[in-house]
Design an enzyme around this catalytic site. Structure first.
Site, PDB file in Angstrom:
ATOM      1  NE  ARG A 230      -4.205  -1.568   0.195  1.00  0.00           N
ATOM      2  CZ  ARG A 230      -4.392  -2.634  -0.828  1.00  0.00           C
ATOM      3  NH1 ARG A 230      -3.189  -2.998  -1.373  1.00  0.00           N
ATOM      4  NH2 ARG A 230      -5.277  -3.483  -0.609  1.00  0.00           N
TER       5      ARG A 230
ATOM      6  CG  HIS B 250      -3.086  -1.369  -6.659  1.00  0.00           C
ATOM      7  ND1 HIS B 250      -3.455  -0.467  -5.745  1.00  0.00           N
ATOM      8  CD2 HIS B 250      -3.093  -2.732  -6.266  1.00  0.00           C
ATOM      9  CE1 HIS B 250      -3.769  -1.364  -4.542  1.00  0.00           C
ATOM     10  NE2 HIS B 250      -3.252  -2.722  -4.965  1.00  0.00           N
TER      11      HIS B 250
ATOM     12  CD  GLU C  78      -3.500   2.910  -5.178  1.00  0.00           C
ATOM     13  OE1 GLU C  78      -2.178   2.422  -4.935  1.00  0.00           O
ATOM     14  OE2 GLU C  78      -4.242   1.955  -5.582  1.00  0.00           O
TER      15      GLU C  78
HETATM   16  C1  DGY Z   1      -5.033  -6.372  -2.788  1.00  0.00           C
HETATM   17  O1  DGY Z   1      -5.817  -7.418  -3.127  1.00  0.00           O
HETATM   18  O2  DGY Z   1      -4.924  -6.046  -1.560  1.00  0.00           O
HETATM   19  C2  DGY Z   1      -4.318  -5.819  -4.134  1.00  0.00           C
HETATM   20  O3  DGY Z   1      -3.569  -4.688  -3.651  1.00  0.00           O
HETATM   21  C3  DGY Z   1      -5.531  -5.444  -4.861  1.00  0.00           C
HETATM   22  O4  DGY Z   1      -5.213  -5.614  -6.045  1.00  0.00           O
END
Ligand code: DGY
Length: 346
Positions: free
Chosen positions: A242, A289, A271
């Site tokens: 993240r 992402h 984002e």
């Molecule tokens: C998640 O599943 O947390 C990923 O970051 C989403 O693609």
């Protein structure tokens, strides 16, 4: 009198053939176009809903829950669930679920791809070639850092961290170091070829550092200017978890000032906005992402989320037994022990 069919809100276009499975049991209100939902729009959509299938772009907290008296279950299509306020969901008696496991290997692949691309300057080289600069080639053009035989650091050693460790150790002959809030059992460490070190040692010793830990208020900006200063100037930083884990301005500063060689980022604090300071740099590889974005994995995530939602609502083959609850409340009508903290394993 038969009880009315539950109403489900599906927040984004997913895979219709999978989402349609909900229609066997529920009335489905599915958003058909990719949409940026303002918080008020999420609240409005949840007002009449018994259940919701959402992505990481939809935030659900106390304000939204206060306006959603019928809501019983939220299935997040994603392993990370920092878009959900778990304490507020627990307080409201709403079950939330996520989609672990099915995306582990695909996300680890992307982590490794970013590591390789950043360390070996792949996207920078491609831009240089496309700019027609090959005639300027010299023996020192695009010198990067070796991946094989180097030291790989992993911060956060859940499922994805372990999958990255296996790639590094077994595939690239790397020394693999990790730091995690708890140390893995010795046999697991041996299996993935990784050794536990303290956070400072991880920063100081890694040639390539991959962030795979969940985001929470405790891990906010865990990679800040001070942490970056402790890394090797030749090192690569990769973030597939993240954006909020990294102080992006400090990172841009370190990359611009030669205090860090390269970075590969798949996630950003704001984002879909990406800081201009990062966009301006050549030594950072930026992807939007896409960690779990293979067709098979994205379909598996949606299937798991649909199964979780039906089960959480007491419907379908696994009625009352959702596989992946992240709240204390795990099934309609049942409270079964403490939920995972927001820092649960990825
Ligand atoms: C998640 O599943 O947390 C990923 O970051 C989403 O693609």
């Amino acid at each position: 009198m038969a009880s009315p069919r539950p109403r489900i809100w599906v927040s984004q276009p997913l895979f219709d053939d999978i989402v349609d499975q909900l229609a066997a049991h529920c009335d489905v209100d599915a958003v058909r176009e990719v949409t940026v939902h303002a918080p008020e729009a999420v609240a409005a959509a949840l007002r009449e809903a018994d259940g919701a299938l959402v992505t990481l772009n939809e935030r659900i907290g106390a304000a939204e829950l206060a306006q959603a008296p019928k809501l019983r279950a939220v299935a997040n299509v994603g392993v990370g669930y920092n878009n959900l306020d778990i304490a507020a969901l627990d307080a409201a008696g709403v079950i939330a679920t996520n989609t672990p496991d099915v995306l582990t290997e695909t996300t680890a692949d992307l982590g490794f791809a970013l590591l390789m691309a950043a360390a070996r300057r792949i996207t920078e080289s491609e831009r240089w070639l496309r700019e027609g600069r090959w005639r300027q080639w010299s023996f020192s053009t695009m010198l990067g850092a070796d991946v094989h035989g180097s030291t790989l650091g992993i911060l956060g050693m859940g499922r994805i961290g372990q999958a990255i460790a296996r790639r590094g150790h077994h595939g690239f002959g790397m020394e693999v170091l990790y730091h995690n809030r708890s140390r893995l059992p010795e046999d697991v460490e041996r299996g993935v070829g990784a050794s536990y070190v303290e956070f400072d040692a991880l920063l100081a010793r890694s040639d390539h550092l991959v962030l795979v830990l969940p985001y929470s208020k405790d891990s906010h900006h865990i990679i800040d200017a001070a942490a970056l200063a402790r890394m090797k100037p030749t090192a690569t930083l990769v973030n597939i978890a993240r954006g909020g884990l990294v102080d992006e301005l400090a990172l841009a500063d370190a990359l611009a000032g030669g205090r860090l060689a390269a970075a590969g980022l798949d996630v950003y604090e704001g984002e879909p906005e990406v800081r201009p300071e990062l966009l301006a740099l050549r030594n950072v590889v930026l992807t939007p992402h896409i960690g779990s974005a293979s067709l098979a994995t994205r379909r598996a995530m949606v299937q798991l989320a649909v199964d979780n939602l039906l089960a959480a609502l007491g419907l379908g083959d696994n009625a009352g037994r959702p596989a992946n609850p992240v709240t204390a409340k795990k099934a309609t009508g049942a409270i079964t022990g403490a939920g995972k903290a927001a820092t649960g394993k990825r």
